[in-house]
Design a protein around this motif. Structure first.
Motif, PDB file in Angstrom:
ATOM      1  N   GLU A  11     -13.716  59.179  -7.366  1.00  0.00           N
ATOM      2  CA  GLU A  11     -14.619  59.426  -8.494  1.00  0.00           C
ATOM      3  C   GLU A  11     -15.160  58.107  -9.047  1.00  0.00           C
ATOM      4  O   GLU A  11     -16.350  57.984  -9.351  1.00  0.00           O
ATOM      5  CB  GLU A  11     -13.854  60.174  -9.580  1.00  0.00           C
ATOM      6  CG  GLU A  11     -14.746  61.046 -10.431  1.00  0.00           C
ATOM      7  CD  GLU A  11     -13.962  61.725 -11.524  1.00  0.00           C
ATOM      8  OE1 GLU A  11     -12.731  61.851 -11.392  1.00  0.00           O
ATOM      9  OE2 GLU A  11     -14.598  62.117 -12.505  1.00  0.00           O
ATOM     10  N   LEU A  12     -14.253  57.126  -9.137  1.00  0.00           N
ATOM     11  CA  LEU A  12     -14.641  55.798  -9.630  1.00  0.00           C
ATOM     12  C   LEU A  12     -15.719  55.194  -8.739  1.00  0.00           C
ATOM     13  O   LEU A  12     -16.734  54.697  -9.215  1.00  0.00           O
ATOM     14  CB  LEU A  12     -13.399  54.901  -9.637  1.00  0.00           C
ATOM     15  CG  LEU A  12     -13.477  53.558 -10.342  1.00  0.00           C
ATOM     16  CD1 LEU A  12     -13.733  53.753 -11.816  1.00  0.00           C
ATOM     17  CD2 LEU A  12     -12.175  52.784 -10.152  1.00  0.00           C
ATOM     18  N   ASN A  15     -19.060  57.033  -9.143  1.00  0.00           N
ATOM     19  CA  ASN A  15     -19.760  56.673 -10.383  1.00  0.00           C
ATOM     20  C   ASN A  15     -20.362  55.279 -10.306  1.00  0.00           C
ATOM     21  O   ASN A  15     -21.475  55.042 -10.778  1.00  0.00           O
ATOM     22  CB  ASN A  15     -18.803  56.746 -11.575  1.00  0.00           C
ATOM     23  CG  ASN A  15     -18.592  58.164 -12.017  1.00  0.00           C
ATOM     24  OD1 ASN A  15     -19.420  59.028 -11.770  1.00  0.00           O
ATOM     25  ND2 ASN A  15     -17.462  58.425 -12.649  1.00  0.00           N
ATOM     26  N   LEU A  16     -19.596  54.354  -9.700  1.00  0.00           N
ATOM     27  CA  LEU A  16     -20.101  52.984  -9.566  1.00  0.00           C
ATOM     28  C   LEU A  16     -21.333  52.947  -8.669  1.00  0.00           C
ATOM     29  O   LEU A  16     -22.290  52.208  -8.933  1.00  0.00           O
ATOM     30  CB  LEU A  16     -18.994  52.094  -8.991  1.00  0.00           C
ATOM     31  CG  LEU A  16     -19.094  50.609  -9.275  1.00  0.00           C
ATOM     32  CD1 LEU A  16     -19.089  50.338 -10.763  1.00  0.00           C
ATOM     33  CD2 LEU A  16     -17.955  49.851  -8.613  1.00  0.00           C
ATOM     34  N   THR A  17     -21.323  53.763  -7.618  1.00  0.00           N
ATOM     35  CA  THR A  17     -22.478  53.839  -6.718  1.00  0.00           C
ATOM     36  C   THR A  17     -23.703  54.333  -7.476  1.00  0.00           C
ATOM     37  O   THR A  17     -24.797  53.763  -7.368  1.00  0.00           O
ATOM     38  CB  THR A  17     -22.184  54.794  -5.545  1.00  0.00           C
ATOM     39  OG1 THR A  17     -20.928  54.456  -4.988  1.00  0.00           O
ATOM     40  CG2 THR A  17     -23.242  54.723  -4.480  1.00  0.00           C
ATOM     41  N   LEU A  18     -23.499  55.397  -8.264  1.00  0.00           N
ATOM     42  CA  LEU A  18     -24.610  55.950  -9.049  1.00  0.00           C
ATOM     43  C   LEU A  18     -25.164  54.913 -10.018  1.00  0.00           C
ATOM     44  O   LEU A  18     -26.371  54.705 -10.116  1.00  0.00           O
ATOM     45  CB  LEU A  18     -24.124  57.166  -9.849  1.00  0.00           C
ATOM     46  CG  LEU A  18     -24.057  58.499  -9.106  1.00  0.00           C
ATOM     47  CD1 LEU A  18     -23.435  59.553 -10.002  1.00  0.00           C
ATOM     48  CD2 LEU A  18     -25.461  58.927  -8.695  1.00  0.00           C
ATOM     49  N   LEU A  59     -17.138  54.423 -16.917  1.00  0.00           N
ATOM     50  CA  LEU A  59     -16.402  53.638 -15.914  1.00  0.00           C
ATOM     51  C   LEU A  59     -15.280  52.837 -16.559  1.00  0.00           C
ATOM     52  O   LEU A  59     -14.192  52.728 -15.992  1.00  0.00           O
ATOM     53  CB  LEU A  59     -17.366  52.690 -15.188  1.00  0.00           C
ATOM     54  CG  LEU A  59     -18.121  53.330 -14.031  1.00  0.00           C
ATOM     55  CD1 LEU A  59     -19.274  52.467 -13.598  1.00  0.00           C
ATOM     56  CD2 LEU A  59     -17.195  53.552 -12.854  1.00  0.00           C
ATOM     57  N   GLN A  60     -15.556  52.323 -17.751  1.00  0.00           N
ATOM     58  CA  GLN A  60     -14.518  51.558 -18.438  1.00  0.00           C
ATOM     59  C   GLN A  60     -13.308  52.437 -18.741  1.00  0.00           C
ATOM     60  O   GLN A  60     -12.163  52.034 -18.501  1.00  0.00           O
ATOM     61  CB  GLN A  60     -15.105  51.004 -19.731  1.00  0.00           C
ATOM     62  CG  GLN A  60     -14.561  49.640 -20.071  1.00  0.00           C
ATOM     63  CD  GLN A  60     -15.423  48.951 -21.100  1.00  0.00           C
ATOM     64  OE1 GLN A  60     -16.645  49.038 -21.045  1.00  0.00           O
ATOM     65  NE2 GLN A  60     -14.808  48.288 -22.033  1.00  0.00           N
ATOM     66  N   VAL A  61     -13.595  53.641 -19.233  1.00  0.00           N
ATOM     67  CA  VAL A  61     -12.502  54.572 -19.543  1.00  0.00           C
ATOM     68  C   VAL A  61     -11.751  54.954 -18.274  1.00  0.00           C
ATOM     69  O   VAL A  61     -10.507  54.991 -18.251  1.00  0.00           O
ATOM     70  CB  VAL A  61     -13.068  55.823 -20.262  1.00  0.00           C
ATOM     71  CG1 VAL A  61     -12.006  56.908 -20.367  1.00  0.00           C
ATOM     72  CG2 VAL A  61     -13.589  55.463 -21.638  1.00  0.00           C
ATOM     73  N   GLN A  62     -12.496  55.213 -17.214  1.00  0.00           N
ATOM     74  CA  GLN A  62     -11.856  55.589 -15.948  1.00  0.00           C
ATOM     75  C   GLN A  62     -10.936  54.479 -15.441  1.00  0.00           C
ATOM     76  O   GLN A  62      -9.808  54.749 -15.007  1.00  0.00           O
ATOM     77  CB  GLN A  62     -12.915  55.892 -14.893  1.00  0.00           C
ATOM     78  CG  GLN A  62     -13.423  57.323 -14.969  1.00  0.00           C
ATOM     79  CD  GLN A  62     -14.392  57.626 -13.841  1.00  0.00           C
ATOM     80  OE1 GLN A  62     -15.091  56.737 -13.381  1.00  0.00           O
ATOM     81  NE2 GLN A  62     -14.424  58.867 -13.430  1.00  0.00           N
ATOM     82  N   THR A  82     -12.121  44.966  -9.712  1.00  0.00           N
ATOM     83  CA  THR A  82     -13.498  44.631  -9.325  1.00  0.00           C
ATOM     84  C   THR A  82     -14.486  45.599  -9.952  1.00  0.00           C
ATOM     85  O   THR A  82     -15.562  45.199 -10.407  1.00  0.00           O
ATOM     86  CB  THR A  82     -13.631  44.651  -7.791  1.00  0.00           C
ATOM     87  OG1 THR A  82     -12.526  43.977  -7.237  1.00  0.00           O
ATOM     88  CG2 THR A  82     -14.888  43.980  -7.333  1.00  0.00           C
ATOM     89  N   SER A  83     -14.120  46.885  -9.968  1.00  0.00           N
ATOM     90  CA  SER A  83     -15.010  47.880 -10.572  1.00  0.00           C
ATOM     91  C   SER A  83     -15.277  47.553 -12.036  1.00  0.00           C
ATOM     92  O   SER A  83     -16.411  47.622 -12.505  1.00  0.00           O
ATOM     93  CB  SER A  83     -14.402  49.278 -10.489  1.00  0.00           C
ATOM     94  OG  SER A  83     -14.171  49.614  -9.179  1.00  0.00           O
ATOM     95  N   LEU A  84     -14.203  47.182 -12.730  1.00  0.00           N
ATOM     96  CA  LEU A  84     -14.328  46.855 -14.155  1.00  0.00           C
ATOM     97  C   LEU A  84     -15.267  45.666 -14.361  1.00  0.00           C
ATOM     98  O   LEU A  84     -16.142  45.681 -15.236  1.00  0.00           O
ATOM     99  CB  LEU A  84     -12.927  46.524 -14.693  1.00  0.00           C
ATOM    100  CG  LEU A  84     -12.655  46.703 -16.175  1.00  0.00           C
ATOM    101  CD1 LEU A  84     -12.957  48.106 -16.619  1.00  0.00           C
ATOM    102  CD2 LEU A  84     -11.204  46.367 -16.467  1.00  0.00           C
TER     103      LEU A  84
END
Lengths: 180, 81
Positions: A11-12, A15-18, A59-62, A82-84
């Motif tokens: 899911e992360l 969302n990052l892709t979107l 994304l931050q919450v995830q 990295t996502s963060l």
């Protein structure tokens, strides 16, 4: 439990892709606003920016939930960190796009100055970097990510006010080898 | 290490153009000031792209890249000593 963890990671990433494709589009619109004399572009960018802000918070919450509840390790931990970080940078890119469109709108009557000054080429190069880095991140393309870092120096040079630190990068590889 | 390659020095293109134009046509100072800010913001976009690239490299190589600013600061401090 492992199933739930895998689901969270997917899911992360989705969302990052979107979010990254949204930001890519925003930057493209901002670059377009430099050359095109349309006042609608600013409104469109402003509206889309709210969407990016919402993604940023999501994304931050995830990521926080992943840290707090799943305790990721090794590769998963690196991905969440990295996502963060990337989420933060992408959000800033979105804000800058809005700001560029806003400023361009204010000097709409002087398009010839924008074209003469050469910032359009700079902007195109910056947009290319952003789309390349997004592709590099999503497809884990090491070569492409390296290219972007080298290219950043060129954009900086184009905009640099002083010609100092010309030879500074000759010595950096030695410094790096010393540290690692 | 590929991260730091020799720069191709292209000069202060935008800044020179803007200052020259400001001197010759004083009625255009306002839009030219905006162009300077735009140039700086575009540079920031490129910086963010480079930062993202560094984070992506961290993910792929499992090794933290040395921040470029730190490398420069270290270099300056060793030169002054």
């Amino acid at each position: 439990m492992p199933h739930q963890f895998g689901f969270g990671m997917e899911e992360l990433k989705a969302n990052l892709t979107l979010m990254s494709s949204l930001v890519n589009h925003q930057v493209q619109q901002a670059v377009n606003s430099l050359t095109r004399a349309s006042s609608n572009i600013y409104k469109e960018i402003k509206l889309k920016d709210d969407e990016i802000d919402a993604f940023d918070e999501l994304l931050q919450v995830q990521c926080e939930n992943m840290f707090a509840l799943q305790q990721p390790i090794a590769n998963d931990l690196r991905f969440v960190i990295t996502s963060l970080m990337i989420n933060n940078q992408l959000e800033r890119c979105g804000n800058i796009s809005v700001s560029i469109a806003n400023r361009t709108k204010k000097i709409n009557a002087h398009k010839n100055l924008i074209l003469e000054s050469g910032i359009v080429d700079m902007a195109k190069e910056a947009h290319k970097m952003i789309s390349q880095v997004i592709e590099a991140f999503l497809n884990s393309n090491l070569e492409l990510a390296n290219n972007v870092i080298v290219k950043d120096d060129k954009v900086d040079e184009q905009n640099s006010l002083v010609g100092a630190s010309k030879n500074i990068n000759f010595l950096c590889p030695a410094l790096r080898d010393e540290i690692f | 290490m590929k991260y730091f390659k020799t720069k191709v020095f292209r000069g202060a293109l935008v800044f020179n153009y803007v200052t020259q134009k400001m001197k010759s046509e004083t009625n255009l100072v306002d839009p030219l000031a905006y162009i300077l800010i735009l140039a700086r913001q575009i540079e920031h976009l490129a910086d963010h792209a480079a930062n993202i690239a560094e984070h992506a490299l961290f993910l792929m190589e499992a090794k933290a890249a040395l921040p470029r600013q730190v490398a420069t600061v270290k270099l300056n401090s060793t030169q002054s000593n």
